[in-house]
Enzyme design. Sequence first.
Site, PDB file in Angstrom:
ATOM      1  CG  HIS A 308      -9.989 -82.020  33.446  1.00 22.37           C
ATOM      2  ND1 HIS A 308      -9.193 -81.185  32.718  1.00 22.37           N
ATOM      3  CD2 HIS A 308      -9.989 -81.550  34.711  1.00 22.37           C
ATOM      4  CE1 HIS A 308      -8.700 -80.244  33.516  1.00 22.37           C
ATOM      5  NE2 HIS A 308      -9.168 -80.449  34.727  1.00 22.37           N
ATOM      6  CG  ASP A 365     -13.358 -81.283  42.019  1.00 18.22           C
ATOM      7  OD1 ASP A 365     -13.429 -80.728  40.906  1.00 18.22           O
ATOM      8  OD2 ASP A 365     -12.874 -80.739  43.029  1.00 18.22           O
TER       9      ASP A 365
HETATM   10  C1  SDX Z   1     -12.251 -78.903  38.017  1.00 22.20           C
HETATM   11  O1  SDX Z   1     -10.148 -76.739  34.043  1.00 22.20           O
HETATM   12  C2  SDX Z   1      -9.573 -77.206  35.122  1.00 22.20           C
HETATM   13  O2  SDX Z   1      -8.383 -77.353  35.137  1.00 22.20           O
HETATM   14  C3  SDX Z   1     -10.520 -77.486  36.314  1.00 22.20           C
HETATM   15  C4  SDX Z   1      -9.883 -78.169  37.517  1.00 22.20           C
HETATM   16  C5  SDX Z   1      -8.862 -77.284  38.197  1.00 22.20           C
HETATM   17  O3  SDX Z   1      -8.003 -77.843  38.911  1.00 22.20           O
HETATM   18  O4  SDX Z   1      -9.022 -76.014  38.116  1.00 22.20           O
HETATM   19  O5  SDX Z   1      -9.290 -79.410  37.111  1.00 22.20           O
HETATM   20  C6  SDX Z   1     -10.943 -78.449  38.598  1.00 22.20           C
HETATM   21  O6  SDX Z   1     -13.118 -78.085  37.807  1.00 22.20           O
HETATM   22  C7  SDX Z   1     -12.423 -80.332  37.654  1.00 22.20           C
HETATM   23  C8  SDX Z   1     -13.800 -80.633  36.967  1.00 22.20           C
HETATM   24  C9  SDX Z   1     -14.880 -80.735  38.060  1.00 22.20           C
HETATM   25  N1  SDX Z   1     -16.185 -80.846  37.463  1.00 22.20           N
HETATM   26  C10 SDX Z   1     -16.890 -82.009  37.428  1.00 22.20           C
HETATM   27  O7  SDX Z   1     -16.451 -83.066  37.872  1.00 22.20           O
HETATM   28  C11 SDX Z   1     -18.285 -81.900  36.840  1.00 22.20           C
HETATM   29  C12 SDX Z   1     -18.561 -83.085  35.887  1.00 22.20           C
HETATM   30  N2  SDX Z   1     -17.703 -82.962  34.692  1.00 22.20           N
HETATM   31  C13 SDX Z   1     -18.233 -82.236  33.590  1.00 22.20           C
HETATM   32  O8  SDX Z   1     -19.349 -81.483  33.679  1.00 22.20           O
HETATM   33  C14 SDX Z   1     -17.250 -81.958  32.468  1.00 22.20           C
HETATM   34  O9  SDX Z   1     -16.509 -83.102  32.254  1.00 22.20           O
HETATM   35  C15 SDX Z   1     -16.340 -80.763  32.648  1.00 22.20           C
HETATM   36  C16 SDX Z   1     -17.087 -79.549  33.016  1.00 22.20           C
HETATM   37  C17 SDX Z   1     -15.307 -81.048  33.686  1.00 22.20           C
HETATM   38  C18 SDX Z   1     -15.608 -80.514  31.312  1.00 22.20           C
HETATM   39  O10 SDX Z   1     -16.575 -80.124  30.414  1.00 22.20           O
HETATM   40  P1  SDX Z   1     -16.232 -79.873  28.863  1.00 22.20           P
HETATM   41  O11 SDX Z   1     -14.774 -79.978  28.609  1.00 22.20           O
HETATM   42  O12 SDX Z   1     -16.941 -78.633  28.443  1.00 22.20           O
HETATM   43  O13 SDX Z   1     -16.859 -81.136  28.163  1.00 22.20           O
HETATM   44  P2  SDX Z   1     -18.367 -81.208  27.663  1.00 22.20           P
HETATM   45  O14 SDX Z   1     -19.309 -80.766  28.740  1.00 22.20           O
HETATM   46  O15 SDX Z   1     -18.444 -80.547  26.327  1.00 22.20           O
HETATM   47  O16 SDX Z   1     -18.530 -82.795  27.492  1.00 22.20           O
HETATM   48  C19 SDX Z   1     -17.995 -83.468  26.324  1.00 22.20           C
HETATM   49  C20 SDX Z   1     -18.799 -84.766  26.210  1.00 22.20           C
HETATM   50  C21 SDX Z   1     -20.322 -84.526  26.209  1.00 22.20           C
HETATM   51  O17 SDX Z   1     -20.929 -85.607  25.545  1.00 22.20           O
HETATM   52  P3  SDX Z   1     -21.343 -85.422  23.958  1.00 22.20           P
HETATM   53  O18 SDX Z   1     -22.458 -84.390  23.949  1.00 22.20           O
HETATM   54  O19 SDX Z   1     -20.099 -84.982  23.239  1.00 22.20           O
HETATM   55  O20 SDX Z   1     -21.806 -86.827  23.573  1.00 22.20           O
HETATM   56  O21 SDX Z   1     -18.539 -85.589  27.370  1.00 22.20           O
HETATM   57  C22 SDX Z   1     -19.757 -85.746  28.115  1.00 22.20           C
HETATM   58  C23 SDX Z   1     -20.690 -84.652  27.673  1.00 22.20           C
HETATM   59  O22 SDX Z   1     -22.040 -85.036  27.863  1.00 22.20           O
HETATM   60  N3  SDX Z   1     -19.377 -85.593  29.533  1.00 22.20           N
HETATM   61  C24 SDX Z   1     -19.939 -86.262  30.541  1.00 22.20           C
HETATM   62  C25 SDX Z   1     -19.268 -85.841  31.686  1.00 22.20           C
HETATM   63  N4  SDX Z   1     -18.335 -84.939  31.353  1.00 22.20           N
HETATM   64  C26 SDX Z   1     -18.412 -84.785  30.020  1.00 22.20           C
HETATM   65  N5  SDX Z   1     -20.947 -87.169  30.559  1.00 22.20           N
HETATM   66  C27 SDX Z   1     -21.268 -87.648  31.798  1.00 22.20           C
HETATM   67  N6  SDX Z   1     -20.664 -87.304  32.938  1.00 22.20           N
HETATM   68  C28 SDX Z   1     -19.659 -86.400  32.934  1.00 22.20           C
HETATM   69  N7  SDX Z   1     -19.051 -86.055  34.065  1.00 22.20           N
END
Ligand code: SDX
Length: 430
Positions: A308, A365
């Site tokens: 998140h 989710d």
């Molecule tokens: C919702 O914003 C809100 O409030 C949203 C929400 C709401 O109520 O409106 O809470 C609802 O959208 C929840 C999120 C649902 N999405 C997912 O579950 C999809 C999987 N999660 C991700 O794609 C990610 O965690 C996000 C999109 C939720 C957040 O992305 P960010 O903040 O842009 O973080 P990032 O993509 O820059 O990741 C930071 C690091 C990276 O690694 P590094 O390159 O720094 O080594 O964390 C890793 C990412 O690769 N990472 C993950 C991961 N999420 C982040 N690695 C593996 N699996 C994951 N799920």
Amino acid sequence: MSENTVHLDLGSGPTGLDVYQSTVGQPGFDIRKLRATTGYVTFDPGFGNTASAHSSITYIDGAAGVLLHRGYRIEDLAQQCSFLEISYLLLYGSLPTAAELATWTDQIGSQTLLNEEMRSFFDAFPRRSHPMAVLASATNAISTFYDVYRRPMRADEIDAGARTLIAKLPTVASWAYKKSIGEPYVYPDAKLGYVENFLHMMFATPVEETTIDPVVVKALNVLLILHADHEMNCSTSTVRGVGSSRANMFTSVAAGMGALWGPLHGGANQAVIEMLQAIHDDPDATIESTIARAKDKNDEFRLMGFGHRVYSNYDPRARVLASFAEDVLARMGQDDPLLEIARELEAAALSDDYFVDHKLFPNVDYYSGIIFRALGFPLRMFTVLFAIGRLPGWIAHWMEMNLDPETRIMRPRQLYIGEPERPFPALDDR
Ligand code: SDX
């Protein structure tokens, strides 16, 4: 609410920037004059470090895993309130009295019918349409029946618009579903409560009376509350951004639905089930191989339902849903193998250094889809359910943005890395 100033020195002497204190949470310094006084812009893709507005609707403490709506903890609201009660709280800032709630409920209950001409609108969509496409389109279409919503509205018209949208979205959602399964549309029944009515329109058929299970009603009420608002998330920021051009509430919300549909946002609830089902069905897919894929930078796979932008701790909504899933399955007399897989996957991730170091926990989710499934909803309706829950949050933010004197049309800057000016070559010279 400026209390003091910070100084930024970019080499030509300090520039004073006003500091704004929050009621709770981080302070912020005001960079509105930064470009004019320093010639610099800030660079913050995804605006992860940028406050776009003052807001008093929702507060999230990501480190502590706390979520407040108008100061009330989400755990209390989910257990004690009805979804319409939360909708009122988000829109108007205080929990309704019994009389206010009764009036609010009646006003919404009397507006659930769609204009009959909307039938041809649903008929025009191919049956295989994803219901999120239908939902966003129909939300725009509803406003075509009300001239008032096409221009900046007076306060009473804004309230009426909010009630119209909250009342009609479940009808739109259920008709999109009925269209997709080739069953006749079911009209709303004003004798039923908000959640009951939605379940009635979703699952009733002309050939048999449906009994609405109070366990399902209570569960869906909690689920909708847990999705009701989440401060400046992608879809809410989209609603605010579209509304900042003075576009009407309906079209701003429709734009937010588009943002929610993405698998990184509200579409994740569908993607989580697809991920768990793949582990269940594919003999080569294991908990370990799934975790390994999520950590592999060369694999675009992500652990859906994990991570998140704001929470660096367990999403409090996920905590409620994790225990709620067991309860609902037990009360429904169901046993979903995907829940066991979800639990094993969560345990493996939370004990893995990659997830610990990245502070990746289950978000809203991760378990919601398992409960939606248990309640009888088809997979492609999961993000629609998220949208019905998030609607009052979108409207509350649109109203707050619309009334905020600091609101300006959303228009970020950029860091240009393209070609500098160059001479135009004639066709024969290219
Ligand atoms: C919702 O914003 C809100 O409030 C949203 C929400 C709401 O109520 O409106 O809470 C609802 O959208 C929840 C999120 C649902 N999405 C997912 O579950 C999809 C999987 N999660 C991700 O794609 C990610 O965690 C996000 C999109 C939720 C957040 O992305 P960010 O903040 O842009 O973080 P990032 O993509 O820059 O990741 C930071 C690091 C990276 O690694 P590094 O390159 O720094 O080594 O964390 C890793 C990412 O690769 N990472 C993950 C991961 N999420 C982040 N690695 C593996 N699996 C994951 N799920």
